[in-house]
Design a protein around this motif. Structure first.
Motif, PDB file in Angstrom:
ATOM      1  N   GLU A  58      14.483  18.959  12.980  1.00 29.98           N
ATOM      2  CA  GLU A  58      14.186  18.850  14.307  1.00 29.98           C
ATOM      3  C   GLU A  58      15.304  19.820  14.836  1.00 29.98           C
ATOM      4  N   MET A  59      16.493  19.573  14.291  1.00 28.68           N
ATOM      5  CA  MET A  59      17.744  20.481  14.834  1.00 28.68           C
ATOM      6  C   MET A  59      17.401  21.999  14.788  1.00 28.68           C
ATOM      7  N   LEU A  60      17.202  22.106  13.361  1.00 26.52           N
ATOM      8  CA  LEU A  60      16.769  23.731  12.958  1.00 26.52           C
ATOM      9  C   LEU A  60      15.430  24.254  13.834  1.00 26.52           C
ATOM     10  N   ALA A  61      14.413  23.493  14.022  1.00 27.60           N
ATOM     11  CA  ALA A  61      13.378  23.725  14.848  1.00 27.60           C
ATOM     12  C   ALA A  61      13.820  24.202  16.172  1.00 27.60           C
ATOM     13  N   ARG A  62      14.623  23.432  16.905  1.00 18.96           N
ATOM     14  CA  ARG A  62      14.994  23.631  18.401  1.00 18.96           C
ATOM     15  C   ARG A  62      16.276  24.746  18.342  1.00 18.96           C
ATOM     16  N   GLY A  63      16.600  25.448  17.137  1.00 15.76           N
ATOM     17  CA  GLY A  63      17.779  26.386  17.277  1.00 15.76           C
ATOM     18  C   GLY A  63      18.988  25.711  17.422  1.00 15.76           C
ATOM     19  N   ARG A  64      19.258  24.329  17.181  1.00 18.22           N
ATOM     20  CA  ARG A  64      20.736  23.796  17.423  1.00 18.22           C
ATOM     21  C   ARG A  64      21.555  24.097  16.258  1.00 18.22           C
TER      22      ARG A  64
ATOM     23  N   GLU B 267       1.663  25.920   5.405  1.00 19.46           N
ATOM     24  CA  GLU B 267       2.859  25.106   5.407  1.00 19.46           C
ATOM     25  C   GLU B 267       3.881  25.856   4.167  1.00 19.46           C
ATOM     26  N   GLU B 268       3.401  26.457   3.330  1.00 21.16           N
ATOM     27  CA  GLU B 268       4.449  27.066   2.175  1.00 21.16           C
ATOM     28  C   GLU B 268       5.001  28.154   3.212  1.00 21.16           C
ATOM     29  N   THR B 269       4.679  28.628   4.334  1.00 18.93           N
ATOM     30  CA  THR B 269       5.403  29.680   4.773  1.00 18.93           C
ATOM     31  C   THR B 269       5.674  29.639   6.172  1.00 18.93           C
ATOM     32  N   GLY B 270       5.296  28.461   6.872  1.00 22.48           N
ATOM     33  CA  GLY B 270       5.353  28.412   8.290  1.00 22.48           C
ATOM     34  C   GLY B 270       5.066  26.994   8.694  1.00 22.48           C
ATOM     35  N   ASP B 271       4.500  26.938   9.893  1.00 23.52           N
ATOM     36  CA  ASP B 271       4.096  25.523  10.793  1.00 23.52           C
ATOM     37  C   ASP B 271       2.577  25.830  10.996  1.00 23.52           C
ATOM     38  N   PHE B 272       1.904  24.595  10.820  1.00 20.95           N
ATOM     39  CA  PHE B 272       0.691  24.469  11.333  1.00 20.95           C
ATOM     40  C   PHE B 272       0.449  23.344  12.408  1.00 20.95           C
ATOM     41  N   PHE B 273      -0.369  23.785  13.232  1.00 18.73           N
ATOM     42  CA  PHE B 273      -0.648  22.773  14.320  1.00 18.73           C
ATOM     43  C   PHE B 273      -2.342  22.638  14.507  1.00 18.73           C
ATOM     44  N   LEU B 274      -2.555  21.317  14.260  1.00 22.25           N
ATOM     45  CA  LEU B 274      -4.191  21.126  14.197  1.00 22.25           C
ATOM     46  C   LEU B 274      -4.563  20.680  15.400  1.00 22.25           C
ATOM     47  N   VAL B 275      -5.663  21.231  16.281  1.00 18.87           N
ATOM     48  CA  VAL B 275      -6.242  20.893  17.263  1.00 18.87           C
ATOM     49  C   VAL B 275      -7.626  20.315  17.347  1.00 18.87           C
TER      50      VAL B 275
ATOM     51  N   GLU C 281      -2.960  22.203  28.460  1.00 16.80           N
ATOM     52  CA  GLU C 281      -2.542  21.164  27.593  1.00 16.80           C
ATOM     53  C   GLU C 281      -2.026  21.617  26.255  1.00 16.80           C
ATOM     54  N   VAL C 282      -2.772  22.617  25.790  1.00 13.69           N
ATOM     55  CA  VAL C 282      -2.435  23.196  24.263  1.00 13.69           C
ATOM     56  C   VAL C 282      -1.034  23.913  24.699  1.00 13.69           C
ATOM     57  N   LEU C 283      -0.719  24.696  25.588  1.00 16.00           N
ATOM     58  CA  LEU C 283       0.290  25.568  25.904  1.00 16.00           C
ATOM     59  C   LEU C 283       1.525  24.552  26.099  1.00 16.00           C
ATOM     60  N   ALA C 284       1.329  23.537  26.700  1.00 14.73           N
ATOM     61  CA  ALA C 284       2.434  22.513  27.007  1.00 14.73           C
ATOM     62  C   ALA C 284       2.803  21.866  25.654  1.00 14.73           C
ATOM     63  N   ALA C 285       1.805  21.343  24.717  1.00 13.94           N
ATOM     64  CA  ALA C 285       2.380  21.119  23.364  1.00 13.94           C
ATOM     65  C   ALA C 285       3.014  21.876  22.640  1.00 13.94           C
ATOM     66  N   LEU C 286       2.730  22.980  22.822  1.00  9.36           N
ATOM     67  CA  LEU C 286       3.426  24.318  22.065  1.00  9.36           C
ATOM     68  C   LEU C 286       4.910  24.372  22.431  1.00  9.36           C
ATOM     69  N   ARG C 287       4.991  24.292  23.940  1.00 14.33           N
ATOM     70  CA  ARG C 287       6.453  24.365  24.510  1.00 14.33           C
ATOM     71  C   ARG C 287       7.098  23.235  23.917  1.00 14.33           C
ATOM     72  N   ALA C 288       6.778  21.687  24.032  1.00 17.64           N
ATOM     73  CA  ALA C 288       7.271  20.801  23.832  1.00 17.64           C
ATOM     74  C   ALA C 288       7.582  20.633  22.382  1.00 17.64           C
ATOM     75  N   GLY C 289       6.880  21.271  21.411  1.00 16.93           N
ATOM     76  CA  GLY C 289       7.013  21.304  20.311  1.00 16.93           C
ATOM     77  C   GLY C 289       7.776  22.348  19.777  1.00 16.93           C
ATOM     78  N   GLY C 290       8.478  23.094  20.780  1.00 19.43           N
ATOM     79  CA  GLY C 290       9.434  24.306  20.375  1.00 19.43           C
ATOM     80  C   GLY C 290       8.955  25.583  20.108  1.00 19.43           C
ATOM     81  N   TRP C 291       7.659  25.830  20.078  1.00 21.99           N
ATOM     82  CA  TRP C 291       7.043  27.259  19.320  1.00 21.99           C
ATOM     83  C   TRP C 291       6.799  28.155  20.556  1.00 21.99           C
ATOM     84  N   LEU C 292       7.000  27.510  21.733  1.00 22.19           N
ATOM     85  CA  LEU C 292       7.143  28.800  22.815  1.00 22.19           C
ATOM     86  C   LEU C 292       8.389  28.228  23.573  1.00 22.19           C
ATOM     87  N   PRO C 293       8.926  29.511  24.354  1.00 19.99           N
ATOM     88  CA  PRO C 293       9.770  29.020  25.184  1.00 19.99           C
ATOM     89  C   PRO C 293       9.609  28.105  26.419  1.00 19.99           C
ATOM     90  N   ASP C 294      10.629  27.545  27.258  1.00 11.21           N
ATOM     91  CA  ASP C 294       9.970  26.745  28.207  1.00 11.21           C
ATOM     92  C   ASP C 294       9.564  27.486  29.485  1.00 11.21           C
TER      93      ASP C 294
END
Length: 545
Positions: free
Chosen positions: A336-342, A463-471, A530-543
Motif C-alpha cells: 500500500e505504501m508503494l502503491a501510494r508512492g510513499r 497481475e503478472e505485470t500490473g494491476d487488475f480491477f474488476l467491475v 462511481e468508477v472514477l471515484a474508486a480508481l482515485r481512491a485506489g490511487g490509480w488516478l490523481p486526486d
C-alpha cells in the motif's frame, strides 16, 4: 504460461534430440514444469514422475513405499488425448524439448489421497534432452552440482552452509535473522550463506529487490534462483512463507502442515546446505517441530526481531520493552505504501532495497492497470466503459478501450459463440490487456465474460505485470432484456441464438469484483463517476482532474 499443451506427431529428432521415432510433445502446467526442472537438475533425488502407489504413500505418510522420506507427490497430469501414451517429449511453453518420459504406469486420480484434483497421470523415468532455455533469470538458475563444485574448488566444502529460502525482499528484520543464524551454525563465523530465491519460471517477481541486499549479507553469500512447486506455484508466487490458503494455480496439492518446508529442505540439501532458514512474512506462523520431521537438514527457527524505537536499533524481541517495540509492516502494508508512492521507512528496510522496490512497484498513478467490466448483454458495460475511458484520459493516463463487440470483429473474427470459443475470445482480450498493462498503460475491457474460471485466468495474466480491477455491472436480466436494443434476447428466446448468456447459458456472477454497479437505478454519468471515484481512491488516478 500455456499449461497442458499437447502436440502429436512432432519429430523430436528434427529438434536435435537424436531420436529416430516420433512421440507426442507435451507442455506440462507450471507446477509440473517446476517439478521437472528440479528432477533434471538434481534438486530432487527422484528419477521421474511417481506411480499411484508412490504418490499415495507420499501424501499419507511423507515417505515413499520403500520408507525413504519424501514430503510431496511429484506427478504428471496429462489430458485425455495422452492418457494412453507410451512415451512423451516434455517441452517448455515455447515448444523446446526438455526431457523424454518413458511411461511405466498410467493411472487415474479421482481424489486427494494421491494428488490434487482428478484426471489422468503418467508415471516413469525422465531422460534429459537439452538444457532449459525458457524462463527468467537463467544465469542464476544453477544446478545444485554447480554450487557444490564451486564450494569444493574454493576450498569451502567443509564449512557449514546456511541456505535461506526467500521469495520476498530482505528487510532489516530478515537480515538480522540471517546474520544471527549464520553465527549460530558456525561458532567461528566461517559459515557460508546460500540465498535460494523462490520465484516462478516466467516471472522474476521481486528478485531484483532480494539481490539488492547482497552487500548487507555475510561474506561469501551466494544467490541461486529456483522454482519450488508449492501451493502458490501457479498463482504467481510460490513459497512456504506464503500464508496458508493461497494457491498459485498449478497441480501442487494441499498437504499436511510443514510438507513444503520439508521440500525446501530437500532442495537445499541438494545444493550442499547443512541448515535451512525460511524467510517468512511478518506474523506468519511457522510449523511445529513435529510437523518438520523427518527433515533432511535442520530447519532453523527464526528468532523474532523488532525495532527498538528508543535506541533506534533492531534487537531480538525478548530484549525490547513492549512500549518501545516497533513491528515490521506487513507485506500488504508495504504494498500500500508503494502503491501510494510513499517512502518506505529507513528503520524498516535498507535504502538500496527500498529504491529497488519503488522501481519494481511504482506508484499506481504510474502503474499499468486493466479495468475489466463484466455483465450481461445490455447491462450498460460498454456505455460506462466509454465514459470511464474518457475520464481516465482526461486524468493524464494512456488508455486503450477493448470493447467486446469491437474485439469480436477485429481480434476474434471467425470464432463462434460456443463455450470454448467464448473462453478463447476472453483470453485473447486478457493477453492484449496484459501487454498494455505491462507497458504502463490502462486497458479498459468490456466483454460479457460469463465464466469465473476464464476471468480468473485473465486476472492472473494481468497481475503478472500490473494491476487488475474488476467491475461487475450487475444490471438484472429482466432490465437487460427490456432494453435489448440489438434484438438479441428476442432471437435467443426464439431459439435463433444458441448458448446465449442469461437465457440458454449461465452467467457466473463474480465473487471477487472490486466494484459492483447496477445501472438500473443510476444514470450513465453517475455510474462513470462511481468508477472514477474508486480508481482515485485506489490511487490509480490523481486526486484532481
Amino acid at each position: 504460461m500455456t499449461a497442458g499443451r499437447a502436440e502429436v506427431g512432432l519429430d523430436a529428432n528434427q529438434q536435435g534430440q537424436g531420436r529416430q521415432d516420433t512421440a507426442p510433445v507435451f507442455t506440462p502446467d507450471p507446477a509440473t514444469l517446476a517439478h521437472l526442472e528440479l528432477i533434471l537438475n538434481g534438486g530432487y533425488p527422484l528419477p521421474g514422475f511417481m506411480t499411484s502407489e508412490e504418490a499415495a504413500s507420499t501424501i499419507k505418510h511423507g515417505r515413499l513405499p520403500d520408507g525413504t522420506p519424501w514430503p510431496v507427490p511429484v506427478t504428471l497430469p496429462v489430458p485425455d488425448t495422452l492418457a494412453d501414451a507410451d512415451q512423451l517429449v516434455l517441452a517448455d511453453p515455447e515448444g523446446a524439448p526438455l526431457a523424454e518420459l518413458r511411461v511405466s504406469e498410467r493411472w487415474w486420480c479421482d481424489d486427494g489421497d494421491r494428488d490434487d484434483g482428478h484426471g489422468h497421470r503418467l508415471a516413469g523415468e525422465v531422460r534429459f534432452s537439452r538444457p532449459p532455455m525458457y524462463g527468467v533469470l537463467r544465469h542464476l538458475r544453477m544446478a545444485p552440482a554447480e554450487i557444490r563444485g564451486q564450494r569444493e574448488i574454493g576450498g569451502f566444502a567443509d564449512r557449514p552452509l546456511l541456505a535461506v529460502l526467500a521469495d520476498r525482499p530482505l528487510h532489516h528484520r530478515s537480515l538480522h535473522q540471517i546474520r544471527a543464524a549464520a553465527e549460530e551454525v558456525a561458532e567461528d563465523g566461517r559459515a557460508e550463506v546460500l540465498v535460494i530465491i523462490n520465484t516462478p519460471l516466467d516471472d522474476e517477481g521481486l528478485t531484483p529487490a532480494i539481490l539488492a541486499a547482497e552487500p548487507l549479507l555475510p561474506p561469501r553469500t551466494r544467490f541461486v534462483v529456483a522454482t519450488l512447486p508449492t501451493p502458490a506455484c501457479g498463482d504467481v508466487h510460490p513459497s512456504p512463507s506464503a500464508p496458508s490458503g493461497r494457491a498459485p494455480g498449478g497441480t501442487a496439492p494441499r498437504l499436511p502442515t510443514g510438507r513444503y518446508d520439508l521440500l525446501a529442505a530437500h532442495v537445499a540439501r541438494a545444493y550442499g546446505a547443512t541448515h535451512l532458514l525460511i524467510d517468512r512474512a511478518p506474523r506468519t506462523p511457522a510449523p511445529s517441530d513435529e510437523d518438520l520431521e523427518p527433515a533432511p537438514i535442520p530447519i532453523l527457527p527464526a528468532a523474532e526481531w523488532c525495532y527498538d524505537t528508543r535506541d533506534e536499533l533492531w534487537r531480538q524481541a525478548d530484549q525490547v520493552a513492549a512500549d518501545r517495540a516497533e513491528i515490521e509492516p506487513s507485506d500488504a502494508e508495504v504494498e500500500e505504501m508503494l502503491a501510494r508512492g510513499r517512502e518506505l521507512p529507513a528503520w524498516f528496510t535498507p535504502a538500496r532495497v527500498a529504491a529497488e522496490l519503488h522501481r519494481l512497484r511504482p506508484a499506481r498513478t504510474r502503474r499499468g492497470l486493466t479495468l475489466f467490466f463484466t455483465g450481461l448483454s445490455g447491462s450498460g458495460k460498454s456505455t460506462v466503459a466509454r465514459g470511464v475511458a474518457e475520464g481516465v484520459r482526461r486524468a493524464g493516463r494512456t488508455v486503450t478501450l477493448l470493447d467486446g463487440d469491437v474485439v469480436r470483429r477485429m481480434l476474434s473474427a471467425g470464432l463462434t459463440f460456443s463455450r470454448e470459443d467464448r473462453d478463447l475470445n476472453i483470453r485473447r482480450i486478457g493477453y492484449v490487456a496484459a501487454e498494455i498493462t505491462r507497458h504502463g498503460g490502462v486497458a479498459i475491457c468490456a466483454p460479457i465474460a460469463p465464466y469465473a474460471a476464464t476471468r480468473a485466468q485473465v486476472r492472473a495474466m494481468v497481475e503478472e505485470t500490473g494491476d487488475f480491477f474488476l467491475v461487475h455491472v450487475a444490471t438484472p436480466l429482466e432490465v437487460c432484456e427490456a432494453r435489448d436494443r440489438k434484438g438479441l434476447y428476442a432471437k435467443a428466446r426464439a431459439g435463433e441464438i444458441p448458448e446465449f448468456t442469461g437465457v440458454s447459458d449461465p452467467y457466473e456472477e463474480p465473487a471477487d469484483a472490486d466494484l459492483v454497479l447496477d445501472t438500473q437505478h443510476t444514470t450513465e454519468g453517475e455510474s462513470v463517476a462511481e468508477v472514477l471515484a474508486a480508481l482515485r481512491a485506489g490511487g490509480w488516478l490523481p486526486d484532481h482532474n
